[in-house]
Design a protein around this motif. Structure first.
Motif, PDB file in Angstrom:
ATOM      1  N   MET A  67       1.530   7.017  -5.419  1.00 29.01           N
ATOM      2  CA  MET A  67       0.789   6.312  -4.278  1.00 29.01           C
ATOM      3  C   MET A  67       1.555   6.109  -3.325  1.00 29.01           C
ATOM      4  O   MET A  67       1.337   5.359  -2.246  1.00 29.01           O
TER       5      MET A  67
ATOM      6  N   LYS B  81       0.277   5.758   0.356  1.00 26.22           N
ATOM      7  CA  LYS B  81      -1.389   5.819   0.214  1.00 26.22           C
ATOM      8  C   LYS B  81      -1.617   4.252  -0.110  1.00 26.22           C
ATOM      9  O   LYS B  81      -2.703   3.838  -0.029  1.00 26.22           O
TER      10      LYS B  81
ATOM     11  N   ALA C 121      -4.550   1.565   1.459  1.00 22.09           N
ATOM     12  CA  ALA C 121      -5.631   2.319   1.799  1.00 22.09           C
ATOM     13  C   ALA C 121      -6.939   1.368   1.408  1.00 22.09           C
ATOM     14  O   ALA C 121      -6.738   0.866   0.296  1.00 22.09           O
TER      15      ALA C 121
ATOM     16  N   LEU D 165      -3.847  -0.859  -3.841  1.00 22.63           N
ATOM     17  CA  LEU D 165      -5.264  -0.383  -2.805  1.00 22.63           C
ATOM     18  C   LEU D 165      -5.728  -1.745  -2.311  1.00 22.63           C
ATOM     19  O   LEU D 165      -5.757  -2.465  -3.215  1.00 22.63           O
TER      20      LEU D 165
ATOM     21  N   ASP E  23     -11.422   3.906   3.694  1.00 20.98           N
ATOM     22  CA  ASP E  23     -10.512   5.229   3.616  1.00 20.98           C
ATOM     23  C   ASP E  23     -11.237   6.061   2.547  1.00 20.98           C
ATOM     24  O   ASP E  23     -10.876   7.432   2.668  1.00 20.98           O
TER      25      ASP E  23
ATOM     26  N   TYR F 294     -13.475  12.227   0.711  1.00 18.67           N
ATOM     27  CA  TYR F 294     -12.666  11.449   0.162  1.00 18.67           C
ATOM     28  C   TYR F 294     -13.549  10.299  -0.914  1.00 18.67           C
ATOM     29  O   TYR F 294     -13.803   9.054  -0.303  1.00 18.67           O
TER      30      TYR F 294
ATOM     31  N   ILE G 252      -7.667   9.373  -2.463  1.00 16.29           N
ATOM     32  CA  ILE G 252      -7.303   8.405  -1.525  1.00 16.29           C
ATOM     33  C   ILE G 252      -6.101   9.263  -0.424  1.00 16.29           C
ATOM     34  O   ILE G 252      -5.431  10.115  -0.675  1.00 16.29           O
TER      35      ILE G 252
ATOM     36  N   ASP H 198      -3.569  10.201   2.631  1.00 14.04           N
ATOM     37  CA  ASP H 198      -2.529   9.719   3.280  1.00 14.04           C
ATOM     38  C   ASP H 198      -2.335  10.256   4.532  1.00 14.04           C
ATOM     39  O   ASP H 198      -3.135  11.138   5.003  1.00 14.04           O
TER      40      ASP H 198
END
Length: 288
Positions: free
Chosen positions: A156, A159, A162, A193, A217, A247, A274, A276
């Motif tokens: 992660m 990320k 998000a 997240l 996102d 996504y 997710i 990036d």
């Protein structure tokens, strides 16, 4: 002949008295899908004599078992008719009067805490292991899960934070937005997240307006049953950039929200969609 019969009877009695005792395991009713999954994962399925209606994984194992109803509305006679020695459920089970009457009938009722994070999930699995006499198997399982969860969390980097929109396709209850203080929100937190609906508390009916202002996102759809969510009925969702760029994922609600032995898989399912900073548009995913 009478002497022979007498000797044979004496020998049978002697063998019965000196043979090692065979201890039967408890007759278990499980009233929680994640607890049922745990019992199966610990190879203790033979102890199960009944499960509740949230218990449907793995289907080939729990499908044939008698169903006692929903864990929040347990029927007294339905449970007692299976002659269980132990009922394993959570603090969400009810009604309270029924729980009390089941216990008064001689059933060992164990109500475990609701798990909404990694430590609580692992602790509950180990407790279930103790209750079904498979403590060593539970230790092995949680050790493996720790490694898997840490591996997912390590992916992660870049990320975190998000914004993720989680929808629950809940059958007769329609499509719900998953806000704060929900299992969905708890799952997002395991990955660092952010919930795209920070001002929503609990589960609320979805609306086109709420979807548009969420600006996610990524989008995660938890389905009570496979195929329950119909994207063509939600053009406001499919027009969002996160959906257009791929996504998004639809997966079993029990997988995503159960916090059971498949927690690492649930986390990976979300992590896969997710984006990036350097990601190219993902392809649509669908997990059961």
């Amino acid at each position: 002949m009478p002497l022979m019969r007498s000797l044979a009877g004496a020998l049978g009695l002697y063998l019965a008295l000196t043979a090692p005792a065979v201890m039967a395991g408890p007759r278990v009713v499980s009233a929680d899908g994640a607890i049922t999954e745990t019992i199966v994962a610990l190879d203790a399925t033979d102890l199960l004599v009944g499960v509740d209606t949230t218990s449907h994984y793995p289907p080939q194992v729990v499908g044939p078992l008698p169903k006692i109803g929903y864990l929040r509305a347990l029927p007294l006679e339905g449970v007692l008719s299976l002659k269980p020695s132990r009922l394993i459920t959570t603090e969400e089970a009810g009604p309270a009067q029924t729980i009390e009457r089941i216990a008064a009938a001689g059933v060992d009722v164990v109500q475990l805490p609701v798990a909404r994070d990694v430590p609580a999930t692992l602790a509950r699995i180990e407790r279930v292991g103790e209750l079904v006499g498979h403590a060593s198997e539970a230790q092995t399982l949680t050790g493996r899960m720790r490694e898997q969860i840490e591996a997912v969390q390590a992916t992660m980097a870049g990320k975190a934070d998000a914004r993720v929109l989680v929808l629950l396709a809940a059958g007769d209850h329609g499509v719900m937005l998953a806000g704060r203080d929900t299992a969905a929100d708890a799952l997002l937190k395991t990955l660092g997240l952010a919930n795209a609906l920070p001002d929503v508390n609990g589960y609320k009916p979805a609306s086109r307006e709420a979807l548009l202002v969420s600006r996610p996102d990524a989008i995660v759809i938890a389905e009570a049953r496979p195929g329950e969510f119909r994207a063509d009925q939600w053009p406001g969702l499919t027009q969002l950039p996160a959906w257009q760029n791929g996504y998004h994922v639809a997966a079993s609600a029990m997988l995503l929200l159960g916090f059971g032995p498949r927690l690492a898989e649930a986390m990976q399912t979300v992590a896969n969609v997710i984006p990036d900073a350097n990601a190219s548009p993902a392809t649509t995913a669908h997990a059961q």
